[in-house]
Design a protein around this motif. Structure first.
Motif, short mmCIF file in Angstrom:
data_model
loop_
_atom_site.label_atom_id
_atom_site.label_comp_id
_atom_site.label_asym_id
_atom_site.label_seq_id
_atom_site.Cartn_x
_atom_site.Cartn_y
_atom_site.Cartn_z
N ILE A 84 102.02 -73.37 70.17
CA ILE A 84 101.66 -73.36 71.60
C ILE A 84 101.37 -74.79 72.08
O ILE A 84 101.88 -75.23 73.11
CB ILE A 84 100.44 -72.44 71.86
CG1 ILE A 84 100.84 -70.97 71.69
CG2 ILE A 84 99.86 -72.67 73.27
CD1 ILE A 84 99.68 -70.00 71.72
N ILE A 85 100.54 -75.52 71.29
CA ILE A 85 100.24 -76.92 71.65
C ILE A 85 101.53 -77.74 71.71
O ILE A 85 101.75 -78.52 72.65
CB ILE A 85 99.25 -77.54 70.63
CG1 ILE A 85 97.86 -76.91 70.78
CG2 ILE A 85 99.17 -79.06 70.81
CD1 ILE A 85 96.87 -77.32 69.70
N GLY A 86 102.40 -77.55 70.71
CA GLY A 86 103.65 -78.29 70.65
C GLY A 86 104.55 -78.02 71.85
O GLY A 86 105.08 -78.95 72.47
N ILE A 87 104.73 -76.75 72.19
CA ILE A 87 105.62 -76.38 73.31
C ILE A 87 105.07 -76.89 74.65
O ILE A 87 105.81 -77.46 75.46
CB ILE A 87 105.83 -74.84 73.34
CG1 ILE A 87 106.67 -74.41 72.13
CG2 ILE A 87 106.51 -74.41 74.63
CD1 ILE A 87 106.65 -72.92 71.85
N VAL A 88 103.76 -76.68 74.88
CA VAL A 88 103.13 -77.14 76.14
C VAL A 88 103.23 -78.66 76.27
O VAL A 88 103.60 -79.20 77.33
CB VAL A 88 101.66 -76.67 76.23
CG1 VAL A 88 100.95 -77.33 77.41
CG2 VAL A 88 101.59 -75.16 76.35
N ALA A 89 102.91 -79.37 75.17
CA ALA A 89 102.97 -80.84 75.19
C ALA A 89 104.40 -81.33 75.41
O ALA A 89 104.64 -82.30 76.15
CB ALA A 89 102.42 -81.40 73.88
N LEU A 90 105.37 -80.64 74.80
CA LEU A 90 106.78 -81.04 74.93
C LEU A 90 107.29 -80.83 76.36
O LEU A 90 108.00 -81.69 76.90
CB LEU A 90 107.63 -80.23 73.94
CG LEU A 90 108.91 -80.89 73.43
CD1 LEU A 90 108.63 -82.25 72.84
CD2 LEU A 90 109.57 -80.00 72.40
N LEU A 91 106.92 -79.71 76.96
CA LEU A 91 107.29 -79.47 78.36
C LEU A 91 106.67 -80.52 79.29
O LEU A 91 107.34 -81.05 80.18
CB LEU A 91 106.86 -78.06 78.79
CG LEU A 91 107.66 -76.89 78.20
CD1 LEU A 91 106.99 -75.56 78.54
CD2 LEU A 91 109.10 -76.90 78.73
N SER A 92 105.40 -80.83 79.04
CA SER A 92 104.70 -81.85 79.83
C SER A 92 105.37 -83.22 79.65
O SER A 92 105.53 -83.98 80.60
CB SER A 92 103.23 -81.94 79.42
OG SER A 92 102.61 -80.69 79.54
N PHE A 93 105.76 -83.50 78.41
CA PHE A 93 106.44 -84.76 78.10
C PHE A 93 107.76 -84.86 78.87
O PHE A 93 108.06 -85.89 79.48
CB PHE A 93 106.71 -84.84 76.60
CG PHE A 93 107.55 -86.01 76.17
CD1 PHE A 93 107.02 -87.28 76.12
CD2 PHE A 93 108.89 -85.84 75.82
CE1 PHE A 93 107.80 -88.37 75.72
CE2 PHE A 93 109.67 -86.91 75.42
CZ PHE A 93 109.12 -88.18 75.38
#
Length: 476
Positions: free
Chosen positions: A241-250
């Motif tokens: 979840i952290i990875g996907i949210v951070a990647l989308l934000s990136f």
């Protein structure tokens, strides 16, 4: 003002640059696969569990997943020589620490230091090739890289098996050390600065989001493959979840920036996007197969690590030999007539592998593994080169960073899915069969893992329908 491509190539001493890059790439790949064969021995010698020893691979992948996305920025801030010397220095220090490591903790530290060197070297290698070779000759150049990079994993398990049986696992690293030093000396003497330094603004938030995004996804998938609670464990769910949210934000942040850390607008070039997808699928298949097949040969067939490595040696060597041939064919005919049948060969080989049992002949395993490796060689380099060829020069650092990052992510995802499917298949067999034999249960799990690989290959085959040769004159 940019010089014409041909005059640029003439001013570079191509052979010494290639030799320095290829030696370092070869040893990096050799160390990676050679250690995988030693994991079972390390568990006994260091008195650690499978989930702990897995961190020697997970930690390596995690470091690459965090560092490689930043490589596009590094390529624009530092010269080729500076990055080459830095990458080799990290690799040498990491290898020396590993060779002297008295405990698991020190060995894990060594793997992280090694991964920093590899994380800088891989994008540097591909970026340098894109600059010093004109687009119409890149297939052959990439083919030579493929030869070196694919032969290393092929001979790694065999040599490691010999070293473990006769000496100790430390010698995997002692053997690598002199070659890395030779590569460093060669680079100091002959490496030239080929990239253009633009020094874009460093955005700390982008680096943080990238590290959380790619690191979270690699860690989540790798943890799922460790077998502690699998996909339902809190550690895996939270990491993903952290990875996907951070990647989308990136991604959103990069699109809004004037000077992005990674310019994801590279994906607006359709053949680059198709190439990335196919390379992603190839890496999933390669790394999942390289994990499942040796495990089955050792635990199912009852082979030693050396014998299992020897059985997989012909396929790896033929893959390496085929790579330059595919490079020349790509330069002459384009990617379609290589990639399209390549996925067919891979899918058929994996379908036959899904029927494998402990009574299967060793010769059959050699033939199927060789066919699988030939198919991979028909896909990997043509898809990668064709995709990068469509990018304008100022996108090269971004394109190589994207390709190399997603390869690490694909490796983590492919390995985790294969292990999960194999474990689930074993458990299902044990539950449904009274007095189940563990070897038969392993066979059922391995067969399921190969079916997963075949499905992934079929998806790749469908994507291959859309590939077209890039007209390099339109791009450059």
């Amino acid at each position: 003002m940019n010089q014409p491509k041909d005059s640029q190539q003439k001013k570079f001493r191509v052979i010494p640059i290639m030799v320095a890059l290829l030696i370092s790439g070869f040893i990096g790949m050799f160390s990676e696969t050679a250690l995988n064969v030693a994991l079972s021995d390390l568990m006994q010698l260091l008195n650690i569990t499978p989930s702990t020893v897995q961190w020697l691979t997970t930690g390596y992948l995690l470091t690459l997943g965090i560092l490689v996305p930043i490589s596009g920025l590094l390529l624009q801030w530092f010269t080729t020589r500076q990055l080459f010397v830095t990458a080799l220095s990290f690799s040498i220090v990491g290898t020396l620490i590993a060779a002297l490591a008295p405990s698991f903790e020190v060995l894990l530290l060594a793997r992280v230091v090694q991964a920093i060197g590899t994380g800088i070297m891989l994008p540097l290698m591909f970026n340098t090739i894109l600059i010093i070779f004109p687009a119409e000759k890149r297939g052959a150049a990439m083919g030579i890289i493929g030869l070196v990079i694919m032969v290393a994993p092929a001979i790694g398990p065999t040599i490691a098996g010999l070293l473990i049986e006769n000496l100790s696992w430390h010698w995997i690293f002692w053997l690598s050390l002199p070659f890395l030093v030779i590569s460093l000396v060669s680079g100091i003497l002959y490496m030239q600065n080929v990239s253009k330094i633009t020094k874009p603004k460093i955005d700390i938030l982008s680096i943080l989001l990238s590290s959380l995004g790619f690191g979270g996804i690699v860690f989540g998938f790798s943890s799922a493959g460790e077998g502690e609670g699998g996909w339902t464990s809190t550690k895996v769910i939270v990491s993903l979840i952290i990875g996907i949210v951070a990647l989308l934000s990136f991604g959103i942040r990069q699109l809004k920036m004037k000077q992005p850390m990674i310019n994801i607008r590279a994906f607006k070039y359709p053949m680059f996007s198709v190439g990335v997808l196919m390379v992603f699928i190839c890496m999933m298949i390669i790394l999942s197969s390289m994990l499942v097949l040796p495990m089955f040969l050792i635990k199912g067939f009852g082979m030693s690590a050396f014998s299992a490595g020897l059985l997989m040696l012909p396929g790896g060597i033929i893959n390496g030999i085929m790579s330059p041939i595919m490079g020349r064919l790509f330069d002459k005919y384009g990617p379609k007539w290589l990639v399209f049948p390549g996925f067919l060969v891979v899918a058929v080989a994996l379908w036959f592998f899904s029927e494998i049992t402990v009574t299967s002949a060793s010769a059959l395993v050699i033939v199927l593994h060789t066919c699988l490796m030939i198919g991979i060689s028909m896909i990997m380099m043509p898809a990668q080169t064709n995709g990068l060829n469509q990018l304008p020069r100022h996108f090269y650092p971004d394109g190589t960073a994207i390709m190399n990052t997603l390869q690490q992510v694909a490796g983590a995802i492919g390995t985790a899915l294969a292990v999960s499917i194999m474990t689930a298949g074993q458990m299902k067999y044990v539950k449904s069969t009274p007095n189940a034999n563990m070897v038969d249960a392993l066979t059922a799990g391995v067969q399921n893992a190969f079916i997963f690989g075949m499905i992934v290959a079929i998806i790749g085959f469908v994507i291959a329908l859309f590939i077209k040769r890039v007209n390099v004159k339109d791009v450059h």
